[in-house]
Scaffold this motif. Structure first.
Motif, PDB file in Angstrom:
ATOM      1  N   VAL A  98       0.699  -1.012   0.135  1.00 24.41           N
ATOM      2  CA  VAL A  98       0.271   0.216   0.271  1.00 24.41           C
ATOM      3  C   VAL A  98       1.118   1.602  -0.203  1.00 24.41           C
ATOM      4  CG1 VAL A  98      -1.464   1.580   1.354  1.00 24.41           C
ATOM      5  CG2 VAL A  98      -1.878  -1.152   1.106  1.00 24.41           C
ATOM      6  N   ALA A  99       0.605   1.732  -0.666  1.00 27.17           N
ATOM      7  CA  ALA A  99       1.388   3.396  -1.041  1.00 27.17           C
ATOM      8  C   ALA A  99       1.212   4.374   0.363  1.00 27.17           C
ATOM      9  CB  ALA A  99       1.416   3.941  -2.553  1.00 27.17           C
ATOM     10  N   ILE A 100       1.748   4.997   0.976  1.00 24.96           N
ATOM     11  CA  ILE A 100       2.012   6.493   1.458  1.00 24.96           C
ATOM     12  C   ILE A 100       1.534   6.824   0.760  1.00 24.96           C
ATOM     13  CG2 ILE A 100       2.331   7.116   3.758  1.00 24.96           C
ATOM     14  CD1 ILE A 100       3.222   4.254   4.217  1.00 24.96           C
ATOM     15  N   PRO A 101       0.872   7.500   0.558  1.00 25.32           N
ATOM     16  CA  PRO A 101       0.769   9.683   0.224  1.00 25.32           C
ATOM     17  C   PRO A 101       1.452  10.219   1.559  1.00 25.32           C
ATOM     18  CG  PRO A 101      -1.515   9.189   1.530  1.00 25.32           C
ATOM     19  CD  PRO A 101      -0.651   7.978   1.844  1.00 25.32           C
ATOM     20  N   GLN A 102       2.553  11.268   0.009  1.00 23.26           N
ATOM     21  CA  GLN A 102       3.698  11.885   0.744  1.00 23.26           C
ATOM     22  C   GLN A 102       4.156  11.216   2.385  1.00 23.26           C
ATOM     23  OE1 GLN A 102       0.254  14.404   1.948  1.00 23.26           O
ATOM     24  NE2 GLN A 102       0.575  16.018   1.297  1.00 23.26           N
ATOM     25  N   GLN A 103       5.149  10.331   1.712  1.00 25.58           N
ATOM     26  CA  GLN A 103       5.739   9.456   2.634  1.00 25.58           C
ATOM     27  C   GLN A 103       6.961  10.260   3.281  1.00 25.58           C
ATOM     28  OE1 GLN A 103       6.092   5.463   1.291  1.00 25.58           O
ATOM     29  NE2 GLN A 103       7.241   4.991   3.459  1.00 25.58           N
ATOM     30  N   GLU A 104       7.553  10.956   1.872  1.00 24.75           N
ATOM     31  CA  GLU A 104       9.262  11.405   2.038  1.00 24.75           C
ATOM     32  C   GLU A 104       9.039  12.753   3.397  1.00 24.75           C
ATOM     33  OE1 GLU A 104      11.510   9.528   1.209  1.00 24.75           O
ATOM     34  OE2 GLU A 104       9.466   8.228  -0.002  1.00 24.75           O
ATOM     35  N   TRP A 105       7.866  13.556   3.197  1.00 28.21           N
ATOM     36  CA  TRP A 105       7.557  14.548   3.490  1.00 28.21           C
ATOM     37  C   TRP A 105       7.138  14.097   5.190  1.00 28.21           C
ATOM     38  CZ3 TRP A 105       2.268  17.914   3.611  1.00 28.21           C
ATOM     39  CH2 TRP A 105       2.103  18.727   5.011  1.00 28.21           C
ATOM     40  N   LEU A 106       5.949  12.794   5.566  1.00 30.01           N
ATOM     41  CA  LEU A 106       6.258  12.438   6.320  1.00 30.01           C
ATOM     42  C   LEU A 106       7.036  11.801   7.421  1.00 30.01           C
ATOM     43  CD1 LEU A 106       3.348  11.243   8.597  1.00 30.01           C
ATOM     44  CD2 LEU A 106       3.287   8.929   6.949  1.00 30.01           C
ATOM     45  N   LEU A 107       8.225  10.932   6.870  1.00 30.75           N
ATOM     46  CA  LEU A 107       9.423  10.547   7.371  1.00 30.75           C
ATOM     47  C   LEU A 107      10.273  11.605   7.752  1.00 30.75           C
ATOM     48  CD1 LEU A 107      10.585   8.182   5.034  1.00 30.75           C
ATOM     49  CD2 LEU A 107       9.969   7.579   7.293  1.00 30.75           C
ATOM     50  N   ARG A 108      10.696  12.731   6.897  1.00 30.09           N
ATOM     51  CA  ARG A 108      11.270  13.986   7.349  1.00 30.09           C
ATOM     52  C   ARG A 108      10.326  14.618   9.072  1.00 30.09           C
ATOM     53  NH1 ARG A 108      14.724  16.482   3.528  1.00 30.09           N
ATOM     54  NH2 ARG A 108      14.711  14.640   2.188  1.00 30.09           N
ATOM     55  N   GLU A 109       9.332  14.339   8.641  1.00 30.58           N
ATOM     56  CA  GLU A 109       9.034  15.281  10.214  1.00 30.58           C
ATOM     57  C   GLU A 109       8.885  14.316  11.016  1.00 30.58           C
ATOM     58  OE1 GLU A 109       7.747  18.256  10.135  1.00 30.58           O
ATOM     59  OE2 GLU A 109       5.849  18.484   8.755  1.00 30.58           O
ATOM     60  N   LEU A 110       8.614  12.661  10.841  1.00 32.43           N
ATOM     61  CA  LEU A 110       8.775  12.262  11.902  1.00 32.43           C
ATOM     62  C   LEU A 110       9.898  11.970  12.652  1.00 32.43           C
ATOM     63  CD1 LEU A 110       6.480   8.718  10.854  1.00 32.43           C
ATOM     64  CD2 LEU A 110       6.163  10.562  12.748  1.00 32.43           C
ATOM     65  N   LEU A 111      11.148  12.085  11.774  1.00 32.74           N
ATOM     66  CA  LEU A 111      12.601  12.182  12.148  1.00 32.74           C
ATOM     67  C   LEU A 111      12.836  13.501  12.905  1.00 32.74           C
ATOM     68  CD1 LEU A 111      15.459  10.849  11.873  1.00 32.74           C
ATOM     69  CD2 LEU A 111      15.387  12.337   9.825  1.00 32.74           C
ATOM     70  N   ALA A 112      12.134  14.552  12.357  1.00 35.69           N
ATOM     71  CA  ALA A 112      12.628  15.794  13.058  1.00 35.69           C
ATOM     72  C   ALA A 112      11.795  15.193  14.834  1.00 35.69           C
ATOM     73  CB  ALA A 112      11.844  17.005  12.286  1.00 35.69           C
ATOM     74  N   LEU A 113      11.220  14.934  15.184  1.00 34.01           N
ATOM     75  CA  LEU A 113      10.163  15.056  15.877  1.00 34.01           C
ATOM     76  C   LEU A 113      10.675  14.279  16.839  1.00 34.01           C
ATOM     77  CD1 LEU A 113       7.882  15.984  17.733  1.00 34.01           C
ATOM     78  CD2 LEU A 113       6.177  14.300  16.765  1.00 34.01           C
ATOM     79  N   SER A 114      11.063  13.217  16.257  1.00 34.24           N
ATOM     80  CA  SER A 114      11.827  12.137  17.477  1.00 34.24           C
ATOM     81  C   SER A 114      12.948  13.197  17.738  1.00 34.24           C
ATOM     82  CB  SER A 114      11.928  10.563  16.875  1.00 34.24           C
ATOM     83  OG  SER A 114      13.154  10.703  15.518  1.00 34.24           O
ATOM     84  N   CYS A 115      13.701  13.878  17.448  1.00 35.54           N
ATOM     85  CA  CYS A 115      15.090  14.194  17.421  1.00 35.54           C
ATOM     86  C   CYS A 115      14.873  15.120  18.729  1.00 35.54           C
ATOM     87  CB  CYS A 115      16.028  14.531  16.571  1.00 35.54           C
ATOM     88  SG  CYS A 115      16.667  13.174  15.361  1.00 35.54           S
ATOM     89  N   SER A 116      13.730  16.171  18.368  1.00 32.98           N
ATOM     90  CA  SER A 116      14.153  16.953  18.953  1.00 32.98           C
ATOM     91  C   SER A 116      12.905  16.904  20.439  1.00 32.98           C
ATOM     92  CB  SER A 116      13.006  18.322  18.696  1.00 32.98           C
ATOM     93  OG  SER A 116      11.713  17.406  17.302  1.00 32.98           O
ATOM     94  N   CYS A 117      11.902  16.650  20.547  1.00 29.53           N
ATOM     95  CA  CYS A 117      10.430  16.530  21.091  1.00 29.53           C
ATOM     96  C   CYS A 117      11.553  16.069  22.754  1.00 29.53           C
ATOM     97  CB  CYS A 117       8.980  15.439  20.865  1.00 29.53           C
ATOM     98  SG  CYS A 117       8.059  15.733  21.530  1.00 29.53           S
ATOM     99  N   ASN A 118      10.360  16.914  23.619  1.00 30.48           N
ATOM    100  CA  ASN A 118      11.026  16.269  25.100  1.00 30.48           C
ATOM    101  C   ASN A 118      10.554  15.690  26.002  1.00 30.48           C
ATOM    102  OD1 ASN A 118      13.048  19.251  25.060  1.00 30.48           O
ATOM    103  ND2 ASN A 118      11.186  20.224  25.252  1.00 30.48           N
ATOM    104  N   CYS A 119       8.909  15.313  25.022  1.00 23.67           N
ATOM    105  CA  CYS A 119       8.027  14.065  25.712  1.00 23.67           C
ATOM    106  C   CYS A 119       8.383  13.107  25.296  1.00 23.67           C
ATOM    107  CB  CYS A 119       6.871  14.830  25.236  1.00 23.67           C
ATOM    108  SG  CYS A 119       5.813  13.585  25.743  1.00 23.67           S
ATOM    109  N   PRO A 120       9.159  12.361  26.196  1.00 21.02           N
ATOM    110  CA  PRO A 120       9.522  10.663  25.854  1.00 21.02           C
ATOM    111  C   PRO A 120       8.414   9.912  25.738  1.00 21.02           C
ATOM    112  CG  PRO A 120      10.141  10.943  28.212  1.00 21.02           C
ATOM    113  CD  PRO A 120       9.035  12.021  28.586  1.00 21.02           C
ATOM    114  N   PHE A 121       7.351  10.104  25.996  1.00 18.64           N
ATOM    115  CA  PHE A 121       6.317   9.150  25.090  1.00 18.64           C
ATOM    116  C   PHE A 121       6.168   9.395  23.144  1.00 18.64           C
ATOM    117  CE2 PHE A 121       1.865   8.179  23.602  1.00 18.64           C
ATOM    118  CZ  PHE A 121       2.141   7.543  23.237  1.00 18.64           C
ATOM    119  N   THR A 122       6.349  10.665  22.990  1.00 23.10           N
ATOM    120  CA  THR A 122       5.948  11.356  21.726  1.00 23.10           C
ATOM    121  C   THR A 122       7.654  10.561  20.805  1.00 23.10           C
ATOM    122  OG1 THR A 122       4.612  12.991  22.604  1.00 23.10           O
ATOM    123  CG2 THR A 122       5.090  13.193  20.653  1.00 23.10           C
ATOM    124  N   ALA A 123       8.454  11.043  21.664  1.00 24.28           N
ATOM    125  CA  ALA A 123       9.362  10.919  21.000  1.00 24.28           C
ATOM    126  C   ALA A 123       9.371   9.843  20.583  1.00 24.28           C
ATOM    127  CB  ALA A 123      10.746  11.433  22.110  1.00 24.28           C
TER     128      ALA A 123
END
Length: 967
Positions: free
Chosen positions: A674-699
């Motif tokens: 199943v193709a995921i729309p806007q997958q590259e954008w989604l991956l970049r957003e997830l990468l940014a969030l996992s590196c910078s978020c202060n909440c351990p659960f969210t990161a």
């Protein structure tokens, strides 16, 4: 050589010629074969030293396709006449059997022309054979003689005698036997011979009865299994004379034996006998043996069902059920006599335990009726007893004894599965009983059993359950809460049971359409409530929804309905709760708690994994834009006070970011194609969030979501770019700064995603992880990360959610990285050595045990060192690693027994309870080492294990008792 007067020289000449023939028999022409056969036949009269080579040559010639008609018969006649086979060596006898086998497979018609002489010749060849290798071939020849209908003539008894003399097989293979022939191989091969023809019956059945009456257990088992095999081909005629003796032996064994195996085989044999007589009835006009056989069974067993001490009740019931299960006719005959008696006995006995025994027997007969399917009106005893049977089962459901209730619930399930047995009023009563037991029965066993029963009956009667049970459960669920204190607690547990029952009964699509809206409505009601127990209530609803989702997975229509109803609804409620406007009204925020989101993840995941690619694509086109663009139009209540931007900046969006957990549950469970729309954008957003978020659960959830997508991403330039970007992002964060822990979490999950799919970059990332073991701040967490890499992950990166998981990835990881861990340990400073040991023990703990045993000698000294480490996680992990090795590799472990005893005994007084328990289990497992190794330590261990007998924790005392007793 061939004309030499010395027999040894002639033998060598024959040997050379025969060896040449074995290489080139396929190239010979017909005339050459004829010439050679005549020559070899004449050589059979030569000196005994020449015979083995002559037979090898004849074996080569027996494989020639151009053999003239009549030569096969001529060769065999010559062998039968000239060679005393049993005086030959094992290999030469085997050659004779091979010649016979070859001719039987290529010259069948010619050999049959010999008539019974061929059978007689073979009997002479086989008579007295002792070698198991030859016997397997000889038994196969006898089977072929019978199966291919060679003439046995007057030699039936001789053929039986020459094979049955090996019964029962008494053979123990020598140690290190290169041929690998087991006793079981001979037993099965001989059984196939004995049970291959009804002609053997008059000789075999007396033999079986004699062995059944012997004291030897293996002989009894073999006789019973052979009797069962024979019944498949015997008829009434073969059995008639021996039935009374057979029944008497079977009955005696079941009534008296202490062996479960023998009892099981006796019942199987009785079942086979009854089935055999049932078949014969259909095809004969002679006396009805089945009826008299069943009469004798009833006569000997029926009265035991009425005995007040109930001593022989179970053996009798088992015998009756074995016979009744053989055919519809035996079933009717036996139930006609037994069921009224059991119902009468149930009413007569008043004790719950006796009633339970009687109902269990009744249940056994009811389960047999299931085998025959539809209840026939004209013949069925069961239909004529419908009212008393229902009355007995319903009375069991009302009994205070839980054990009796449980048997009653089972019986109810069986009655419900008999098509046309329960009337509509009975069905309503069934539903009422199940509701009462599920919701109001104090004992949880009965409650759970009632829910299971509702789930198994619902697909058969969907209208009754959706029309009667679901509304009642909904009513109970919605009834207002009681006061405070005890009544509040009772009400809460009633609600829990209502939720469980709604899930349990959702086993048919039409019922799912009724229950899912009720569950969702209740979740919304709880979200708006103000009670302190909201979190737990929400988790309970999610657990029920998860069960429904799992039950829907195999039905495409139900699965899509559930997905369409539940996923948008959960997302809408979560988005509503995450809106900043509602931040001052706290109750709605319960939905954002880690516990609740963690309970929603499996619901969304289970609702997504089994979707067809087309429907999954339809759904993904809504869910991904919701998170990337704030596109809320597809949600059921979509008027929100402000926009939804989970990847936006700003503290006010902290609550919205937590919902990435729900995005992870959805996108990581999609089928791989199943193709995921806007997958590259989604991956970049997830990468940014996992590196910078202060909440351990969210990161962490962002990192898991990123890893789940990377694992399924097709190989190629796009994936390489994303991974390069990830490494560039992680390296500076790992080196220093406030986000080191988040960067480590991301490193772990991305490494796992790549290790599972054998991606080349995985080794580079693993090396980074190994490097971090020497870091004083991140080292312990990096060491625990090895457990994450090796263990099965519950929500992402497992086969159930279509992840790319290669077989044996753990073995590969072990081979590549354990040497590096060992090397790192030896080079590490004293303050970080424990990290390497912890990482190593995590890897070993998740390794398949056979692999671990082979690597044990090189790693054992390190594992023993790990036991001295002060970190209790390392100790626990190492103990759980050593425990199976003590059982599976005693020889290697014996070499280190002194160290093992000392370490285990020291750890039995550890401050950590789990370590004390694991150490005592290992001390217990030590007793599987050779006794001579253990005796010097016996007194010391027994004295040391007296102390944990007084431990303040019951579980520790229990292990101490078991270990000390064994020592």
């Amino acid at each position: 050589c061939l004309e030499n007067t010395d027999p040894r020289t002639r033998g060598r000449g024959m040997q050379l010629l025969s060896q040449v023939l074995l290489q080139c028999y396929s190239l010979l022409q017909e005339k050459e074969v004829l010439h050679l056969v005549m020559f070899y036949e004449s050589r059979l009269q030569d000196n005994h030293l020449v015979i083995p080579s002559v037979l090898q040559g004849l074996r080569a010639l027996s494989m020639c396709e151009v053999l003239s008609p009549g030569l096969a018969v001529s060769v065999l006649k010559a062998i039968f006449q000239e060679v005393h086979v049993q005086s030959l060596m094992q290999l030469d006898r085997h050659t004779v059997y091979s010649i016979i086998t070859n001719f039987m497979s290529t010259r069948e018609e010619e050999l049959k022309g010999l008539g019974a002489n061929f059978t007689f010749g073979f009997i002479q060849v086989m008579d007295g054979e002792k070698d198991p290798r030859n016997l397997l071939v000889a038994f196969q020849i006898v089977r072929d003689l019978i199966a291919k209908e060679y003439a046995l003539g007057p030699f039936v008894e001789e053929l039986f005698e020459v094979t049955s003399c090996y019964f029962p097989v008494d053979f123990t293979p020598p140690p290190n036997d290169p041929h690998g022939i087991q006793r079981e191989d001979l037993i099965l091969s001989l059984r196939a011979v004995l049970a291959s023809t009804p002609l053997f019956a008059e000789f075999l059945l007396p033999l079986l009865i004699e062995k059944l009456d012997s004291e030897l257990q293996s002989a009894k088992l073999d006789s019973l299994q052979t009797l069962t095999a024979c019944c498949a081909i015997y008829g009434q005629k073969e059995l008639q004379e021996f039935l009374p003796s057979l029944w008497s032996s079977l009955r005696r064994e079941v009534f008296q034996t202490a062996s479960e195996k023998i009892e099981t085989e006796c019942l199987a044999a009785l079942h086979a006998l009854s089935a055999c007589l049932s078949r014969s009835v259909l095809s004969s006009d002679s006396e009805d043996l089945l009826d008299s056989f069943l009469s004798s069974i009833l006569q000997d067993c029926r009265h035991h069902l009425c005995e007040p001490d109930m001593k022989l009740v179970w053996p009798s019931a088992k015998l009756l059920q074995a016979a009744a299960g053989a055919s519809l006719r035996t079933y009717h005959r036996i139930t006609h006599s037994v069921l009224p008696l059991l119902l009468e006995q149930y009413t007569k006995h008043t004790q719950s335990s006796q009633r339970r025994t009687i109902l269990e027997m009744l249940l056994g007969f009811l389960e047999l009726q299931q085998k025959w399917g539809h209840v026939e009106e004209d013949e069925s005893t069961l239909l004529s007893l419908q009212a008393p049977v229902c009355s007995v089962v319903f009375s069991a459901l009302l009994d205070p004894s839980v054990q009796l209730q449980l048997v009653g619930i089972k019986a109810l399930t069986v009655l419900g599965s008999l098509q046309g047995f329960l009337s509509s009023s009975d069905l309503e009563l069934v539903v009422d009983h199940l509701i009462r037991l599920a919701l109001h029965e104090e004992d949880s066993q009965s409650s759970e059993a009632a829910m299971e029963a509702a789930g198994s009956l619902a697909p058969t009667y969907p209208k009754v359950f959706s029309g009667r049970m679901v509304p009642r459960l909904e009513e109970e669920l919605q009834s207002g809460r009681g006061g405070k204190g005890e009544s509040y607690h009772n009400h809460h547990s009633l609600q829990q049971r209502c939720l469980q029952a709604l899930a349990a009964v959702s086993t048919h699509t039409s019922i799912v359409r009724e229950t899912v809206p009720v569950l969702l409505q209740h979740l919304q009601k709880v979200q708006k409530g103000t009670e302190a127990r909201n979190t737990q209530d929400m988790v309970s609803v999610c657990q029920s929804l998860h069960r429904v989702a799992l039950q829907c997975q195999q039905d495409a229509e139900g699965c899509w309905y559930f997905h369409q109803m539940v996923v948008p609804c959960l997302l809408a409620m979560a988005v509503q709760a995450a809106m900043p406007e509602s931040s001052h009204t706290l109750p709605g925020k319960a939905l954002l708690e880690e516990e609740v989101l963690a309970a929603m993840i499996p619901v969304i995941s289970a609702a997504t994994t089994h979707l067809s690619p087309e429907l999954a694509a339809q759904s993904v086109s809504h869910v991904v834009p919701l998170f990337l663009d704030g596109e809320v139009s597809f949600l059921p209540q979509n008027s929100f006070p402000c926009s939804f931007q989970p990847f936006g900046d700003g503290e006010c969006l902290e609550a919205q970011r937590r919902l990435v957990a729900l995005l992870m549950a959805f996108v990581c469970s999609l089928p791989r194609d199943v193709a995921i729309p806007q997958q590259e954008w989604l991956l970049r957003e997830l990468l940014a969030l996992s590196c910078s978020c202060n909440c351990p659960f969210t990161a962490t959830t962002a990192a898991k979501c990123f890893a789940g997508l990377v694992n399924k991403h097709p190989a190629g330039q796009q994936l390489d770019e994303i991974l390069q970007l990830t490494v560039n992002r992680m390296e500076p964060s790992l080196a220093e700064g406030p986000c080191r822990m988040q960067a480590l979490t991301l490193l772990l999950w991305v490494t796992k995603a790549l290790v599972l799919r054998y991606h080349p970059l995985s080794s580079c990332l693993t090396d980074k992880l190994l490097g971090l073991l020497g870091d004083t701040e991140l080292g312990p967490a990096a060491a625990d990360g090895f457990s994450l890499l090796m263990a099965e992950s519950p929500d992402v990166l497992h086969k159930g959610c279509h992840a790319d998981v290669r077989i044996m990835f753990r073995q590969r990881f072990f081979t590549d990285n354990v040497p590096k861990l060992v090397q790192g340990f030896h080079g590490a400073g004293p303050d970080v050595k424990a990290n390497y040991l912890k990482g190593l023990s995590h890897v070993l703990n998740h390794l398949p045990k056979p692999v671990l045993v082979t690597e044990l000698p090189t790693l054992l000294s390190l594992l023993l060192e790990a036991l001295s480490c002060s970190d209790h996680v390392v100790q626990l992990s190492t103990l759980s690693c050593l425990h199976p090795l003590l059982l599976e590799a005693p020889q290697i472990m014996s070499l280190h027994v002194d160290t093992l005893v000392t370490k285990f005994l020291n750890l039995t007084s550890s401050p950590t309870m789990a370590v004390r328990i694991a150490a005592l289990r290992c001390a217990h497992a030590l007793t599987s080492l050779p006794t001579t190794v253990l005796l010097p330590y016996k007194g010391r261990v027994i004295r040391a294990l007296a102390k944990p007998l007084d431990d303040k924790k019951r579980l520790v005392r229990k292990e101490a008792v078991a270990a000390r007793g064994e020592w």
